[in-house]
Design a protein around this motif. Structure first.
Motif, PDB file in Angstrom:
ATOM      1  N   VAL A  39       4.632   8.180  -2.587  1.00 14.10           N
ATOM      2  CA  VAL A  39       4.615   7.526  -3.895  1.00 14.10           C
ATOM      3  C   VAL A  39       4.071   8.477  -4.950  1.00 14.10           C
ATOM      4  CG1 VAL A  39       3.930   5.470  -5.176  1.00 14.10           C
ATOM      5  CG2 VAL A  39       4.097   5.373  -2.682  1.00 14.10           C
ATOM      6  N   LEU A  40       4.838   8.627  -6.006  1.00 11.97           N
ATOM      7  CA  LEU A  40       4.411   9.431  -7.151  1.00 11.97           C
ATOM      8  C   LEU A  40       3.937   8.474  -8.232  1.00 11.97           C
ATOM      9  CD1 LEU A  40       4.281  12.170  -8.661  1.00 11.97           C
ATOM     10  CD2 LEU A  40       6.695  11.863  -9.244  1.00 11.97           C
ATOM     11  N   VAL A  41       2.646   8.532  -8.547  1.00  9.14           N
ATOM     12  CA  VAL A  41       2.076   7.664  -9.586  1.00  9.14           C
ATOM     13  C   VAL A  41       1.875   8.508 -10.831  1.00  9.14           C
ATOM     14  CG1 VAL A  41       0.125   6.214 -10.257  1.00  9.14           C
ATOM     15  CG2 VAL A  41       0.927   6.214  -7.876  1.00  9.14           C
ATOM     16  N   ILE A  42       2.505   8.102 -11.926  1.00  9.38           N
ATOM     17  CA  ILE A  42       2.402   8.887 -13.149  1.00  9.38           C
ATOM     18  C   ILE A  42       1.586   8.107 -14.177  1.00  9.38           C
ATOM     19  CG2 ILE A  42       3.673  10.146 -14.923  1.00  9.38           C
ATOM     20  CD1 ILE A  42       5.997  10.330 -12.928  1.00  9.38           C
ATOM     21  N   GLY A  43       0.434   8.654 -14.496  1.00 10.74           N
ATOM     22  CA  GLY A  43      -0.503   7.989 -15.400  1.00 10.74           C
ATOM     23  C   GLY A  43      -1.661   7.405 -14.607  1.00 10.74           C
ATOM     24  N   ALA A  44      -2.873   7.725 -15.041  1.00 14.16           N
ATOM     25  CA  ALA A  44      -4.056   7.197 -14.351  1.00 14.16           C
ATOM     26  C   ALA A  44      -4.974   6.509 -15.352  1.00 14.16           C
ATOM     27  CB  ALA A  44      -4.779   8.313 -13.601  1.00 14.16           C
ATOM     28  N   GLY A  45      -4.351   5.755 -16.256  1.00 17.02           N
ATOM     29  CA  GLY A  45      -5.106   4.974 -17.227  1.00 17.02           C
ATOM     30  C   GLY A  45      -5.296   3.556 -16.707  1.00 17.02           C
ATOM     31  N   ALA A  46      -5.197   2.579 -17.621  1.00 15.60           N
ATOM     32  CA  ALA A  46      -5.436   1.187 -17.242  1.00 15.60           C
ATOM     33  C   ALA A  46      -4.467   0.739 -16.151  1.00 15.60           C
ATOM     34  CB  ALA A  46      -5.296   0.290 -18.481  1.00 15.60           C
ATOM     35  N   LEU A  47      -3.172   0.984 -16.368  1.00 19.31           N
ATOM     36  CA  LEU A  47      -2.184   0.596 -15.349  1.00 19.31           C
ATOM     37  C   LEU A  47      -2.324   1.449 -14.097  1.00 19.31           C
ATOM     38  CD1 LEU A  47       1.077   0.095 -17.463  1.00 19.31           C
ATOM     39  CD2 LEU A  47      -0.054  -1.669 -16.077  1.00 19.31           C
ATOM     40  N   GLY A  48      -2.478   2.745 -14.292  1.00 19.03           N
ATOM     41  CA  GLY A  48      -2.550   3.663 -13.162  1.00 19.03           C
ATOM     42  C   GLY A  48      -3.693   3.336 -12.212  1.00 19.03           C
ATOM     43  N   ASN A  49      -4.837   2.953 -12.769  1.00 18.79           N
ATOM     44  CA  ASN A  49      -5.973   2.576 -11.925  1.00 18.79           C
ATOM     45  C   ASN A  49      -5.627   1.395 -11.033  1.00 18.79           C
ATOM     46  OD1 ASN A  49      -9.203   3.401 -12.453  1.00 18.79           O
ATOM     47  ND2 ASN A  49      -7.696   4.343 -13.798  1.00 18.79           N
ATOM     48  N   GLU A  50      -4.992   0.407 -11.618  1.00 16.80           N
ATOM     49  CA  GLU A  50      -4.630  -0.791 -10.850  1.00 16.80           C
ATOM     50  C   GLU A  50      -3.523  -0.485  -9.852  1.00 16.80           C
ATOM     51  OE1 GLU A  50      -5.923  -3.977 -10.886  1.00 16.80           O
ATOM     52  OE2 GLU A  50      -7.550  -3.093 -12.045  1.00 16.80           O
ATOM     53  N   ILE A  51      -2.588   0.355 -10.263  1.00 18.31           N
ATOM     54  CA  ILE A  51      -1.495   0.747  -9.349  1.00 18.31           C
ATOM     55  C   ILE A  51      -2.093   1.440  -8.120  1.00 18.31           C
ATOM     56  CG2 ILE A  51       0.456   2.343  -9.080  1.00 18.31           C
ATOM     57  CD1 ILE A  51       1.029   1.817 -12.144  1.00 18.31           C
ATOM     58  N   LEU A  52      -2.968   2.411  -8.368  1.00 19.70           N
ATOM     59  CA  LEU A  52      -3.556   3.182  -7.259  1.00 19.70           C
ATOM     60  C   LEU A  52      -4.420   2.294  -6.366  1.00 19.70           C
ATOM     61  CD1 LEU A  52      -4.434   6.343  -9.328  1.00 19.70           C
ATOM     62  CD2 LEU A  52      -2.921   6.311  -7.337  1.00 19.70           C
ATOM     63  N   LYS A  53      -5.212   1.447  -6.991  1.00 20.99           N
ATOM     64  CA  LYS A  53      -6.046   0.530  -6.218  1.00 20.99           C
ATOM     65  C   LYS A  53      -5.181  -0.318  -5.305  1.00 20.99           C
ATOM     66  CE  LYS A  53      -6.565  -3.504  -7.261  1.00 20.99           C
ATOM     67  NZ  LYS A  53      -6.608  -4.726  -8.050  1.00 20.99           N
ATOM     68  N   ASN A  54      -4.121  -0.907  -5.871  1.00 21.93           N
ATOM     69  CA  ASN A  54      -3.229  -1.752  -5.059  1.00 21.93           C
ATOM     70  C   ASN A  54      -2.575  -0.955  -3.936  1.00 21.93           C
ATOM     71  OD1 ASN A  54      -3.657  -4.092  -6.555  1.00 21.93           O
ATOM     72  ND2 ASN A  54      -1.992  -3.646  -7.978  1.00 21.93           N
ATOM     73  N   LEU A  55      -2.134   0.246  -4.248  1.00 18.07           N
ATOM     74  CA  LEU A  55      -1.449   1.056  -3.225  1.00 18.07           C
ATOM     75  C   LEU A  55      -2.347   1.306  -2.022  1.00 18.07           C
ATOM     76  CD1 LEU A  55       0.402   3.749  -5.407  1.00 18.07           C
ATOM     77  CD2 LEU A  55       1.480   1.922  -4.064  1.00 18.07           C
ATOM     78  N   VAL A  56      -3.585   1.730  -2.272  1.00 15.06           N
ATOM     79  CA  VAL A  56      -4.432   2.052  -1.113  1.00 15.06           C
ATOM     80  C   VAL A  56      -4.894   0.797  -0.390  1.00 15.06           C
ATOM     81  CG1 VAL A  56      -5.182   4.354  -1.727  1.00 15.06           C
ATOM     82  CG2 VAL A  56      -6.487   2.386  -2.528  1.00 15.06           C
ATOM     83  N   LEU A  57      -5.109  -0.295  -1.129  1.00 13.75           N
ATOM     84  CA  LEU A  57      -5.478  -1.529  -0.427  1.00 13.75           C
ATOM     85  C   LEU A  57      -4.336  -1.978   0.481  1.00 13.75           C
ATOM     86  CD1 LEU A  57      -7.388  -3.672  -3.099  1.00 13.75           C
ATOM     87  CD2 LEU A  57      -8.340  -2.201  -1.315  1.00 13.75           C
ATOM     88  N   LEU A  58      -3.112  -1.726   0.052  1.00  9.90           N
ATOM     89  CA  LEU A  58      -1.950  -2.125   0.843  1.00  9.90           C
ATOM     90  C   LEU A  58      -1.675  -1.183   2.011  1.00  9.90           C
ATOM     91  CD1 LEU A  58       0.448  -3.148  -2.044  1.00  9.90           C
ATOM     92  CD2 LEU A  58      -0.288  -4.647  -0.186  1.00  9.90           C
ATOM     93  N   GLY A  59      -2.373  -0.061   2.047  1.00  9.12           N
ATOM     94  CA  GLY A  59      -2.188   0.854   3.169  1.00  9.12           C
ATOM     95  C   GLY A  59      -1.197   1.972   2.924  1.00  9.12           C
ATOM     96  N   PHE A  60      -0.849   2.206   1.658  1.00  8.18           N
ATOM     97  CA  PHE A  60      -0.058   3.405   1.345  1.00  8.18           C
ATOM     98  C   PHE A  60      -0.949   4.615   1.604  1.00  8.18           C
ATOM     99  CE2 PHE A  60       2.426   0.291  -0.904  1.00  8.18           C
ATOM    100  CZ  PHE A  60       3.706   0.828  -0.971  1.00  8.18           C
ATOM    101  N   GLU A  61      -0.398   5.647   2.187  1.00  5.66           N
ATOM    102  CA  GLU A  61      -1.234   6.787   2.572  1.00  5.66           C
ATOM    103  C   GLU A  61      -0.819   8.105   1.958  1.00  5.66           C
ATOM    104  OE1 GLU A  61      -1.632   6.992   6.790  1.00  5.66           O
ATOM    105  OE2 GLU A  61      -2.679   5.061   6.897  1.00  5.66           O
ATOM    106  N   ARG A  62       0.352   8.135   1.340  1.00  7.38           N
ATOM    107  CA  ARG A  62       0.827   9.417   0.791  1.00  7.38           C
ATOM    108  C   ARG A  62       1.092   9.241  -0.698  1.00  7.38           C
ATOM    109  NH1 ARG A  62       5.531  11.386   4.673  1.00  7.38           N
ATOM    110  NH2 ARG A  62       4.865  13.450   3.990  1.00  7.38           N
ATOM    111  N   ILE A  63       0.154   9.717  -1.499  1.00  3.73           N
ATOM    112  CA  ILE A  63       0.210   9.451  -2.932  1.00  3.73           C
ATOM    113  C   ILE A  63      -0.047  10.735  -3.709  1.00  3.73           C
ATOM    114  CG2 ILE A  63      -0.868   8.153  -4.832  1.00  3.73           C
ATOM    115  CD1 ILE A  63      -1.790   6.107  -2.665  1.00  3.73           C
ATOM    116  N   VAL A  64       0.748  10.936  -4.751  1.00  4.51           N
ATOM    117  CA  VAL A  64       0.460  12.002  -5.719  1.00  4.51           C
ATOM    118  C   VAL A  64       0.218  11.322  -7.056  1.00  4.51           C
ATOM    119  CG1 VAL A  64       1.383  13.995  -6.966  1.00  4.51           C
ATOM    120  CG2 VAL A  64       1.836  13.741  -4.517  1.00  4.51           C
ATOM    121  N   VAL A  65      -0.884  11.679  -7.708  1.00  8.27           N
ATOM    122  CA  VAL A  65      -1.173  11.077  -9.006  1.00  8.27           C
ATOM    123  C   VAL A  65      -1.196  12.161 -10.077  1.00  8.27           C
ATOM    124  CG1 VAL A  65      -3.660  11.038  -8.470  1.00  8.27           C
ATOM    125  CG2 VAL A  65      -2.784   9.675 -10.362  1.00  8.27           C
ATOM    126  N   VAL A  66      -0.451  11.898 -11.147  1.00  7.09           N
ATOM    127  CA  VAL A  66      -0.300  12.868 -12.234  1.00  7.09           C
ATOM    128  C   VAL A  66      -0.921  12.313 -13.508  1.00  7.09           C
ATOM    129  CG1 VAL A  66       1.378  14.091 -13.693  1.00  7.09           C
ATOM    130  CG2 VAL A  66       1.906  13.669 -11.282  1.00  7.09           C
TER     131      VAL A  66
END
Ligand SMILES: [Zn+2]
Ligand SMILES: [Zn+2]
Length: 395
Positions: free
Chosen positions: A38-65
């Motif tokens: 998963v490529l996550v673009i943006g680590a602001g308000a939405l990005g924080n929630e996106i990343l939080k949800n991804l790891v809680l769900l068990g996604f393990e391969r993430i790139v954040v830009v």
């Protein structure tokens, strides 16, 4: 009295671990999420929630830009940041924080501007792209890259307590660009026409947002990613609109624009195992000419600034840098102070003087795609040898 929750007693379900509640969902396949890139673009308000949800769900391969640093005013909407993080890069801190939530997650932070600094290889690497951005130029760029590399992307937008989440699947219009009206293009043209140097002003605005709306919209975005990875129907080519004030939510379907410029997908992409520093433009042109058995031009993934030319004294300075990376002061002629004209290039035809430049010295990002083209045919080359320099060996 509440009816008992039916629990299936297959072996898998009886095994209690971090994800055992998810496995009670009949169609759920945890291994799909674990394997997904998963490529996550943006680590602001939405990005924080996106990343939080991804790891809680068990996604393990993430790139954040993300290019920005954390400011005090971000802290009201960013679960992954602390006061002590102010001044640090969002991408770095976000990666560190999500790893604390899920130690098995491999998260690579890229402090980068997606339009200037990210090669198309990042899109090639991804199974799905999830954006948490607040500007249309970056969305438009992501849309075109996702189409080129044939990858789905999920967009989110928030303002006040309203928001929209939408899914765009490459190869199937309408796409994000189809949703842009004429007004958008006029505004963009106005901004670009003055001088390319002014592009630096196109950074994100300060949008009114709350952590409540970002969690609603990022929740939908990540949920759509989960469905997409399971091969289930999604919001593809449509949007989920949520109006917080009136508790209204509805699905909006977009219309395809037959003149849309985004609808282009590479037929195939050839991975070159070498690094960009091992190829000159001329090498690549000759390789393409041989494979296509014709005269070819090499096309870049994006425009680059080639020269600054002074209209007063005629002096030229060779630059090779991303468009938008030249600061305003740098634009002035050192002799007479005149604002110089920015000359951009988009490719190489075999006769220009810069054919002996290696691909890493053009102002283009590493791990990028170069297209070799005739009038009828084309071939796309991914500089796959750059991958570990960009992504490391973790993700
Ligand atoms: Zn389109
Ligand atoms: Zn001059």
């Amino acid at each position: 009295m509440k009816p008992p929750i039916p629990v299936r007693v297959g072996e898998e379900e009886m095994h209690e671990d971090r994800y055992s509640r998810f496995r009670l969902i009949p169609w759920w396949d945890q291994t799909k999420l674990q394997a997904a890139r998963v490529l996550v673009i943006g680590a602001g308000a939405l990005g924080n929630e996106i990343l939080k949800n991804l790891v809680l769900l068990g996604f393990e391969r993430i790139v954040v830009v993300d290019l920005d640093k954390i400011e005090e005013s971000n802290l009201s909407r960013t679960i992954l940041y602390r006061s002590s993080d102010v001044g640090s890069f969002k991408a770095d801190v976000a990666a560190r924080s999500v790893k604390a939530l899920a130690p098995e997650a491999k998260v690579k932070a890229l402090v980068a501007n997606v339009v200037q600094d990210c090669g198309l290889g990042l899109f090639a690497w991804s199974d799905v792209i999830i954006a948490g951005l607040d500007n249309r130029e970056a969305r438009l760029w992501i849309n075109r890259c996702a189409w080129k590399m044939n990858k789905p992307w999920i967009d989110g937008a928030i303002e006040g307590i309203n928001g929209v989440a939408r899914v765009f699947v490459a190869g199937s219009a309408p796409c994000y660009e189809c949703t842009l009206g004429e007004t958008y293009w006029k505004l963009l043209e106005q901004r670009m026409s003055c001088n390319l140097l002014l592009r630096e002003a196109n950074t994100e605005g300060k949008v009114a947002t709350t952590p409540t709306i970002s969690s609603v919209i990022a929740g939908i975005e990540v949920q759509e990613a989960v469905k997409l990875l399971h091969g289930m129907p999604t919001l593809a080519s449509s949007g989920f609109v949520f109006e917080g004030l009136n508790h209204t939510s509805y699905k909006v379907d977009y219309t395809a624009n037959p003149d849309c410029m985004s609808h282009f997908t590479f037929e195939s992409v050839t991975e070159l195992p070498q690094e960009s520093s091992e190829w000159t433009l001329e090498d690549l042109r000759q390789r393409g000419a041989k494979e296509l058995d014709a005269q070819v031009v090499v096309e870049f993934s994006r425009d680059i600034v080639h020269e600054l030319q002074c209209p007063e004294c005629g002096a030229r300075e060779e630059i090779f840098a991303p468009v938008g990376s030249i600061r305003h002061e740098q634009g002035r002629c050192r002799r007479d102070g005149q604002m110089r004209v920015v000359k951009t290039i988009h490719g190489y035809g075999g006769v220009e003087g810069f054919g002996q430049r290696t691909l890493d010295k053009l102002g283009l990002p590493l791990y990028d795609v170069f297209t070799v083209r005739t009038a009828e045919k084309e071939k796309a080359y991914l500089m796959a040898g750059d991958k570990s320099a960009v992504l490391g060996d973790q993700v």
